[in-house]
Design a protein around this motif. Structure first.
Motif, short mmCIF file in Angstrom:
data_model
loop_
_atom_site.label_atom_id
_atom_site.label_comp_id
_atom_site.label_asym_id
_atom_site.label_seq_id
_atom_site.Cartn_x
_atom_site.Cartn_y
_atom_site.Cartn_z
N SER A 176 1.01 -1.09 -0.07
CA SER A 176 -0.02 -0.02 0.06
C SER A 176 0.67 1.28 -0.14
O SER A 176 0.40 2.42 -0.38
N ARG A 177 2.23 1.14 0.41
CA ARG A 177 2.98 2.60 0.62
C ARG A 177 2.61 3.34 1.65
O ARG A 177 3.10 4.48 1.61
N ARG A 178 1.67 3.01 2.24
CA ARG A 178 1.28 3.96 3.56
C ARG A 178 2.35 3.77 4.77
O ARG A 178 2.13 4.64 5.65
N GLY A 179 3.00 2.53 4.88
CA GLY A 179 4.01 2.78 5.94
C GLY A 179 3.25 1.86 7.11
O GLY A 179 3.48 2.57 8.32
N GLU A 180 2.42 1.07 7.01
CA GLU A 180 1.78 0.57 8.22
C GLU A 180 1.13 -0.86 7.86
O GLU A 180 0.77 -1.43 6.73
N ILE A 181 1.49 -1.69 8.84
CA ILE A 181 0.91 -3.20 9.08
C ILE A 181 0.17 -3.30 10.12
O ILE A 181 0.85 -2.89 11.21
N ALA A 182 -0.89 -4.01 10.03
CA ALA A 182 -1.96 -4.28 11.30
C ALA A 182 -2.19 -5.70 11.15
O ALA A 182 -2.67 -6.26 9.90
N ALA A 183 -2.27 -6.36 12.14
CA ALA A 183 -2.68 -7.81 12.25
C ALA A 183 -3.11 -8.12 13.68
O ALA A 183 -2.84 -7.69 14.70
N TRP A 184 -4.00 -9.24 13.45
CA TRP A 184 -4.24 -9.93 14.74
C TRP A 184 -3.07 -10.98 15.08
O TRP A 184 -2.36 -11.35 14.23
N PHE A 185 -2.84 -11.16 16.26
CA PHE A 185 -1.75 -12.09 16.75
C PHE A 185 -2.00 -12.89 17.98
O PHE A 185 -2.52 -12.63 19.12
N ARG A 186 -1.57 -14.45 17.87
CA ARG A 186 -1.51 -15.16 18.79
C ARG A 186 -0.28 -15.74 18.73
O ARG A 186 0.13 -16.43 17.33
N LEU A 187 0.34 -16.55 19.74
CA LEU A 187 1.45 -17.59 19.76
C LEU A 187 0.61 -18.79 19.04
O LEU A 187 -0.48 -19.09 19.36
N HIS A 188 1.40 -19.29 18.51
CA HIS A 188 0.77 -20.71 17.60
C HIS A 188 0.35 -21.86 18.41
O HIS A 188 -0.72 -22.51 18.14
N ASP A 189 0.61 -21.96 19.63
CA ASP A 189 0.00 -22.95 20.56
C ASP A 189 -0.93 -22.36 21.35
O ASP A 189 -1.14 -23.17 22.34
N ASP A 190 -1.42 -21.19 21.25
CA ASP A 190 -2.27 -20.70 22.00
C ASP A 190 -2.08 -20.31 23.44
O ASP A 190 -2.80 -19.92 24.36
N ARG A 191 -0.88 -19.91 23.59
CA ARG A 191 -0.38 -19.63 24.98
C ARG A 191 -0.86 -18.25 25.06
O ARG A 191 -0.60 -17.42 24.00
N GLU A 192 -1.45 -17.78 26.28
CA GLU A 192 -1.88 -16.45 26.39
C GLU A 192 -1.05 -15.59 26.66
O GLU A 192 0.19 -15.98 27.27
N PRO A 193 -1.23 -14.26 26.29
CA PRO A 193 -0.12 -13.45 26.20
C PRO A 193 -0.07 -12.82 27.96
O PRO A 193 -0.90 -12.95 28.77
N ASP A 194 1.13 -12.31 28.03
CA ASP A 194 1.58 -11.89 29.62
C ASP A 194 2.54 -10.79 29.29
O ASP A 194 3.07 -10.56 28.14
N PRO A 195 3.07 -9.90 30.39
CA PRO A 195 3.89 -8.98 30.18
C PRO A 195 5.34 -9.42 29.47
O PRO A 195 5.60 -8.70 28.49
N LEU A 196 5.76 -10.68 29.58
CA LEU A 196 7.08 -11.16 29.05
C LEU A 196 6.85 -11.15 27.57
O LEU A 196 7.71 -10.89 26.73
N SER A 197 5.76 -12.00 27.35
CA SER A 197 5.74 -12.29 25.85
C SER A 197 5.33 -11.06 24.77
O SER A 197 5.58 -10.90 23.80
N LEU A 198 4.71 -9.90 25.60
CA LEU A 198 4.66 -8.70 24.81
C LEU A 198 5.90 -8.01 24.21
O LEU A 198 6.07 -7.52 23.19
N LEU A 199 7.08 -8.49 25.13
CA LEU A 199 8.35 -7.97 24.56
C LEU A 199 8.82 -8.66 23.24
O LEU A 199 9.40 -8.18 22.38
N LEU A 200 8.19 -9.74 23.11
CA LEU A 200 8.20 -10.59 21.70
C LEU A 200 7.52 -9.83 20.76
O LEU A 200 7.63 -9.55 19.54
N VAL A 201 6.28 -9.69 21.24
CA VAL A 201 5.20 -9.32 20.29
C VAL A 201 5.19 -7.92 19.67
O VAL A 201 5.12 -7.78 18.35
#
Length: 277
Positions: A176-201
């Motif tokens: 699109s050349r807008r300089g933006e990417i947006a997506a839904w996200f989950r770890l593939h084994d459905d591990r729920e997010p927490d503060p540490l995993s946000l450092l990855l996200v």
């Protein structure tokens, strides 16, 4: 695995550290988090963040609040060591210096402040706007990425990402050349997010330069992440954007929103424009 307990997630297993004494922690970096010429910066940051949490385990400050990391050399799969030194431990927060070292070379050097997000107030005042994404079934899966992209970034197999169609044009040669990417996200084994995993996200999506038609590995120079709240269970919304590309580098701003509609993490990184782009 103990009977009656859920299996340990891949993320937890592959960011685990073992105490060696005197602020030193052994890690075994996993090959599945590779992207381009090295391991993903968010994965490395989460591993280093795990060591910091372990060092502060008895101080009642388990959660990263802010971490600023400089990436000095590309990390590879195999043994590494996190070295953590507490610089200040106050009533609400502790600040530490931390290095991730491999083969005698420092891969990342960082300063981090940790606290307890469970003690944070519910007073939220923001002008930030949650991104609007189509329903999951109407989005483009990361598994639909071109083979050359998946070969360059094996870490994409670690996630379930669903891109807004307007953010996925790069996959078919029509960014699109807008300089933006947006997506839904989950770890593939459905591990729920927490503060540490946000450092990855905050560093998990493809570089926002893909949306500018600039394909290839974009090495991170510096990344600062702010974790604002413990995320609710469920899918996350992640948005990356850039406003300035100059001198062979670009900034990438990230927002992470949880399933309750709360902004739970923000980040900014400076990265290099992909070579040959």
């Amino acid at each position: 695995m103990t009977a009656g307990l859920p299996p340990t997630s891949e993320f937890d297993t592959q960011t685990a550290v073992t105490a060696q004494g005197e602020g030193r922690y052994a890690a075994d970096l996993a090959a599945g988090w590779k992207v381009g010429g090295g391991l993903n910066g968010g994965y490395l940051l989460a591993t280093l963040g795990t060591a910091v949490r372990a060092e502060l385990a008895e101080r009642g400050k388990p959660d990263p609040l802010v971490i600023s990391a400089y990436y000095l050399s590309a990390a590879t799969a195999g043994p590494a060591e996190a070295q953590v030194a507490v610089r200040r431990d106050g009533g609400r927060v502790a600040t530490v210096a931390a290095d991730l070292v491999q083969d005698g070379q420092t891969r990342i050097t960082a300063l981090a402040t940790y606290g307890d997000l469970a003690r944070a107030t519910d007073d939220v005042r923001t002008t930030a706007v949650e991104p609007e994404l189509p329903p999951l079934e109407q989005c483009v899966r990361n598994t639909d990425a071109p083979p050359e992209v998946r070969a360059m970034a094996p870490l994409m197999e670690r996630f379930d990402m669903r891109f807004a169609p307007e953010s996925a044009g790069w996959a078919v040669g029509a960014p699109s050349r807008r300089g933006e990417i947006a997506a839904w996200f989950r770890l593939h084994d459905d591990r729920e997010p927490d503060p540490l995993s946000l450092l990855l996200v905050v560093d998990a999506l493809p570089p926002v330069t893909f949306d500018l038609g600039l394909m290839g590995w974009a090495p991170t120079v510096e990344l600062t992440a702010h974790v604002r709240a413990r995320p609710a269970p469920g899918w996350l919304k992640v948005r990356h954007a850039t406003r300035n590309l100059a001198g062979g580098m670009f900034e990438e701003d990230c927002e992470v929103w949880d399933s309750s509609g709360r902004l739970v993490a923000q980040a900014r990184q400076l990265a290099m424009v992909p070579r040959g782009a």
